[in-house]
Write a protein that holds these residues in place. Sequence first.
Motif, short mmCIF file in Angstrom:
data_model
loop_
_atom_site.label_atom_id
_atom_site.label_comp_id
_atom_site.label_asym_id
_atom_site.label_seq_id
_atom_site.Cartn_x
_atom_site.Cartn_y
_atom_site.Cartn_z
N ARG A 74 48.36 33.10 48.11
CA ARG A 74 49.35 33.76 47.60
C ARG A 74 48.89 34.25 46.49
O ARG A 74 49.83 35.55 46.67
N LEU A 75 47.89 34.29 46.12
CA LEU A 75 47.37 35.35 44.99
C LEU A 75 46.89 36.76 45.43
O LEU A 75 47.25 37.88 45.32
N ALA A 76 46.71 36.34 47.08
CA ALA A 76 46.37 37.72 48.21
C ALA A 76 47.04 38.05 48.74
O ALA A 76 47.43 39.69 48.90
N ALA A 77 48.52 37.52 48.35
CA ALA A 77 50.24 37.62 49.03
C ALA A 77 50.27 39.10 48.03
O ALA A 77 51.09 39.45 48.50
N ASP A 78 50.51 38.47 46.66
CA ASP A 78 50.80 39.67 45.81
C ASP A 78 49.58 40.21 44.53
O ASP A 78 49.91 41.14 43.63
N ASN A 79 49.17 40.49 45.77
CA ASN A 79 47.91 41.69 44.96
C ASN A 79 47.29 41.09 43.77
O ASN A 79 47.04 42.07 43.51
N GLY A 80 47.47 39.79 44.13
CA GLY A 80 46.45 39.31 42.27
C GLY A 80 47.08 40.21 40.99
O GLY A 80 47.04 39.79 40.30
N LEU A 81 48.24 40.04 41.93
CA LEU A 81 49.52 41.06 40.38
C LEU A 81 51.07 39.58 39.77
O LEU A 81 50.87 38.92 40.81
N CYS A 82 50.77 39.86 38.98
CA CYS A 82 51.67 38.59 38.43
C CYS A 82 53.39 39.11 39.03
O CYS A 82 53.90 40.16 39.24
N VAL A 83 54.02 38.67 39.79
CA VAL A 83 55.51 39.01 40.14
C VAL A 83 56.14 38.88 39.39
O VAL A 83 57.52 39.41 39.96
N PHE A 84 55.73 38.80 38.23
CA PHE A 84 57.42 39.00 36.81
C PHE A 84 56.72 40.39 36.26
O PHE A 84 58.14 41.29 36.15
N CYS A 85 55.63 40.54 36.02
CA CYS A 85 55.29 41.51 34.88
C CYS A 85 54.12 42.22 35.48
O CYS A 85 53.82 44.21 34.69
N LYS A 86 53.87 42.47 36.69
CA LYS A 86 52.80 43.37 37.43
C LYS A 86 51.04 43.44 36.50
O LYS A 86 50.49 43.96 37.09
N ALA A 87 52.08 42.27 35.26
CA ALA A 87 50.10 42.17 35.25
C ALA A 87 48.66 41.57 35.91
O ALA A 87 49.09 41.03 37.11
N PRO A 88 47.73 41.35 35.57
CA PRO A 88 46.73 40.89 36.48
C PRO A 88 46.83 39.55 36.50
O PRO A 88 47.06 38.82 34.83
N ALA A 89 47.49 38.60 37.62
CA ALA A 89 47.13 37.39 37.94
C ALA A 89 46.36 36.33 38.15
O ALA A 89 45.09 36.89 37.85
N THR A 90 46.26 35.40 36.71
CA THR A 90 45.45 34.04 36.56
C THR A 90 45.76 33.15 37.29
O THR A 90 44.82 32.58 37.11
N THR A 91 47.09 32.64 37.66
CA THR A 91 47.17 31.51 37.87
C THR A 91 48.36 31.75 38.85
O THR A 91 49.17 32.91 39.41
#
Length: 370
Positions: free
Chosen positions: A273-290
């Motif tokens: 899932r993280l790879a599919a979202d390019n490692g970004l938060c789907v809401f604010c586009k900040a780096p995703a951590t979870t």
Amino acid sequence: MSAYTLFLRLEGPLQAWGDNSKFVIRRTMEAPTKSGVIGLLCAALGVSRSKASEDWLPKLSALTMGVRIDVPGVRWWDYHTVGAGMRMRIAEAEGKTKPGAMLTRREYLCDASFLVALQGDDESLIYELSEAIKKPKWTLYLGRKSCPPARPLLEPANQDKTFPNLESALTSVEWRRRFRGDLAPQTVDCLLDWKPIPGQPEAPTDALVWYDEPLTFEPPSHGPRFIVRQQLTIGPEGNIKVSPMPLQNSTPSPPRPRANYTDSKYRDARMTRLAADNGLCVFCKAPATTVQHITYRNAGGNESEEDLRSLCRLCHDAVTMIEYGLGMGLDRINPCEPRWRNEIVKKRDEIVKYRSLETRRRRLQPEEVE
């Protein structure tokens, strides 16, 4: 002389015990009628209406009956349609008819509960009736076919015991609240058969007359019987004790699948899932951590990529707080859905403001914090 006693618990969402009602308006008595209870016993025995009067009605009518009104219920009206092609009279044209359905009004007792005691000297008859109720041959109902019982009809306490009279039998069974916390009434009414005895050949002046002693079921014919009303007290010092156990316990919630964050399959789905979202938060586009579970239906190691969404810590905290506030179950918030956008933004702002204030409180003197 003691009599053998059969106890019945008549309780259900709806009950209807007709007595003198007419066809289009069917009222109900305040408690089970003797004809209704005997009809129920005949159904349990598998005795038809036409054959009941030959052998069974004389024996069953000879039993004395007492009813304890534990919960009187609420009277409700409903209407029924009878027939679809009956010739109905037309109000505008005297003597003429048109095909249609007849409307009848029917009264019910809602959420009522009655304890019925039937007494007789024939032990084998009481035993046979008890066994028939346990394994009825036909469907049993509380006065009308639309009124199924909500509990087993046999009252488990004090079966197969003898009592000198109806009052002692009815007071031997504890009053039980339906749910824990329900208040017990101070008194309950009992309706008891009255029969002449040597010392009292005439009925009391306050005795009621109910025309519900069945003579035949086909055609229906009923005779009168005397009933005396008696009020019994409930409580530690009263006539009837209160059972400490409620009748029903709270229904537990169904088990919910829970996430297992150490499961290897979950970890694989998380990385996908993280790879599919390019490692970004789907809401604010900040780096995703979870990642966020948008449903727990497959939680515990069976999650797929579609069950998860990548989020930063701030957005994940905001979404989780909203979910707890709404008491959501298996299906949770999908942060990609536009309908959640304003709620998530608002909750994010609240978190930032609170955390900023807490940070200042830790670093500054109290008088320096706004």
